[in-house]
Design a protein around this motif. Structure first.
Motif, PDB file in Angstrom:
ATOM      1  N   GLU A   1      26.208   0.541 -48.766  1.00 16.80           N
ATOM      2  CA  GLU A   1      26.828  -0.727 -48.408  1.00 16.80           C
ATOM      3  C   GLU A   1      27.254  -0.641 -46.943  1.00 16.80           C
ATOM      4  N   ARG A   2      27.351  -1.794 -46.270  1.00  9.59           N
ATOM      5  CA  ARG A   2      27.782  -1.814 -44.857  1.00  9.59           C
ATOM      6  C   ARG A   2      29.146  -1.149 -44.677  1.00  9.59           C
ATOM      7  N   GLU A   3      30.026  -1.361 -45.651  1.00  9.01           N
ATOM      8  CA  GLU A   3      31.374  -0.788 -45.567  1.00  9.01           C
ATOM      9  C   GLU A   3      31.328   0.736 -45.542  1.00  9.01           C
ATOM     10  N   GLU A   4      30.379   1.324 -46.274  1.00  9.15           N
ATOM     11  CA  GLU A   4      30.244   2.785 -46.282  1.00  9.15           C
ATOM     12  C   GLU A   4      29.807   3.287 -44.906  1.00  9.15           C
ATOM     13  N   VAL A   5      28.922   2.547 -44.271  1.00 13.75           N
ATOM     14  CA  VAL A   5      28.480   2.922 -42.920  1.00 13.75           C
ATOM     15  C   VAL A   5      29.657   2.828 -41.950  1.00 13.75           C
ATOM     16  N   ILE A   6      30.420   1.750 -42.031  1.00 16.36           N
ATOM     17  CA  ILE A   6      31.589   1.572 -41.156  1.00 16.36           C
ATOM     18  C   ILE A   6      32.585   2.712 -41.365  1.00 16.36           C
ATOM     19  N   GLU A   7      32.805   3.108 -42.611  1.00 16.54           N
ATOM     20  CA  GLU A   7      33.708   4.235 -42.893  1.00 16.54           C
ATOM     21  C   GLU A   7      33.173   5.524 -42.270  1.00 16.54           C
ATOM     22  N   GLY A   8      31.859   5.727 -42.340  1.00 15.60           N
ATOM     23  CA  GLY A   8      31.243   6.901 -41.724  1.00 15.60           C
ATOM     24  C   GLY A   8      31.441   6.901 -40.214  1.00 15.60           C
ATOM     25  N   ILE A   9      31.330   5.726 -39.604  1.00 17.54           N
ATOM     26  CA  ILE A   9      31.539   5.598 -38.160  1.00 17.54           C
ATOM     27  C   ILE A   9      32.997   5.891 -37.811  1.00 17.54           C
ATOM     28  N   LYS A  10      33.917   5.397 -38.635  1.00 19.24           N
ATOM     29  CA  LYS A  10      35.349   5.666 -38.403  1.00 19.24           C
ATOM     30  C   LYS A  10      35.638   7.163 -38.494  1.00 19.24           C
ATOM     31  N   ALA A  11      35.003   7.846 -39.451  1.00 20.27           N
ATOM     32  CA  ALA A  11      35.197   9.297 -39.590  1.00 20.27           C
ATOM     33  C   ALA A  11      34.689  10.028 -38.345  1.00 20.27           C
ATOM     34  N   LEU A  12      33.563   9.578 -37.808  1.00 25.13           N
ATOM     35  CA  LEU A  12      33.049  10.184 -36.577  1.00 25.13           C
ATOM     36  C   LEU A  12      33.980   9.922 -35.404  1.00 25.13           C
ATOM     37  N   ARG A  13      34.586   8.735 -35.357  1.00 23.17           N
ATOM     38  CA  ARG A  13      35.532   8.417 -34.278  1.00 23.17           C
ATOM     39  C   ARG A  13      36.721   9.391 -34.318  1.00 23.17           C
ATOM     40  N   GLU A  14      37.174   9.719 -35.516  1.00 22.12           N
ATOM     41  CA  GLU A  14      38.283  10.666 -35.640  1.00 22.12           C
ATOM     42  C   GLU A  14      37.876  12.051 -35.139  1.00 22.12           C
ATOM     43  N   ARG A  15      36.617  12.403 -35.375  1.00 22.85           N
ATOM     44  CA  ARG A  15      36.144  13.733 -34.984  1.00 22.85           C
ATOM     45  C   ARG A  15      35.808  13.803 -33.499  1.00 22.85           C
TER      46      ARG A  15
END
Length: 132
Positions: A88-102
């Motif tokens: 789902e698009r939301e899962e991709v957005i969450e993955g992007i947010k996790a990368l932003r934290e890293r």
């Protein structure tokens, strides 16, 4: 669509007082809360999407078009990753947010590109557009 463009379409003008723009974004269009509207205005002033002239905020329509083109690229990338992975698009957005934290405050399109590459998605069609 960028919130400033929605505000311009609503009012029919590119000129706003600061309180008027906050009111349109937060209350009339209900796009964001008051705090986020104020942050959006500050960020838009820094980026040149808004200019202050004679006590009014004036939307720079040419930069707004460029900003929307960048948002379209980001949306295209998110959709491509989601479709390729069956997410789902939301899962991709969450993955992007996790990368932003890293990785910190990298451009969201670069983070989307990195996420796609990390997950084995063919991101070659975006490489030139990002200048990677």
């Amino acid at each position: 669509m960028h919130p400033l463009k929605r505000a311009v379409e609503y009012k029919g003008s590119v000129e706003f007082t600061r309180s008027e723009l906050v009111g349109i974004l937060a209350f009339t269009l209900r796009l964001v809360d008051v705090k986020t509207a104020k942050e959006l205005i500050a960020k838009s002033l820094e980026e040149g999407l808004l200019e202050e002239r004679d006590g009014l905020l004036v939307v720079n329509k040419s930069l707004l078009v460029e900003e929307e083109a960048e948002e379209d690229l980001f949306d295209e990338m998110v959709t491509h990753i989601a479709d390729s992975l069956g997410w789902e698009r939301e899962e991709v957005i969450e993955g992007i947010k996790a990368l932003r934290e890293r990785y910190g405050d990298l451009d969201e399109k670069v983070l989307a590109y990195l996420l796609g590459m990390d997950k084995g998605v063919d991101m070659s069609r975006f490489k030139e557009k990002l200048g990677v």
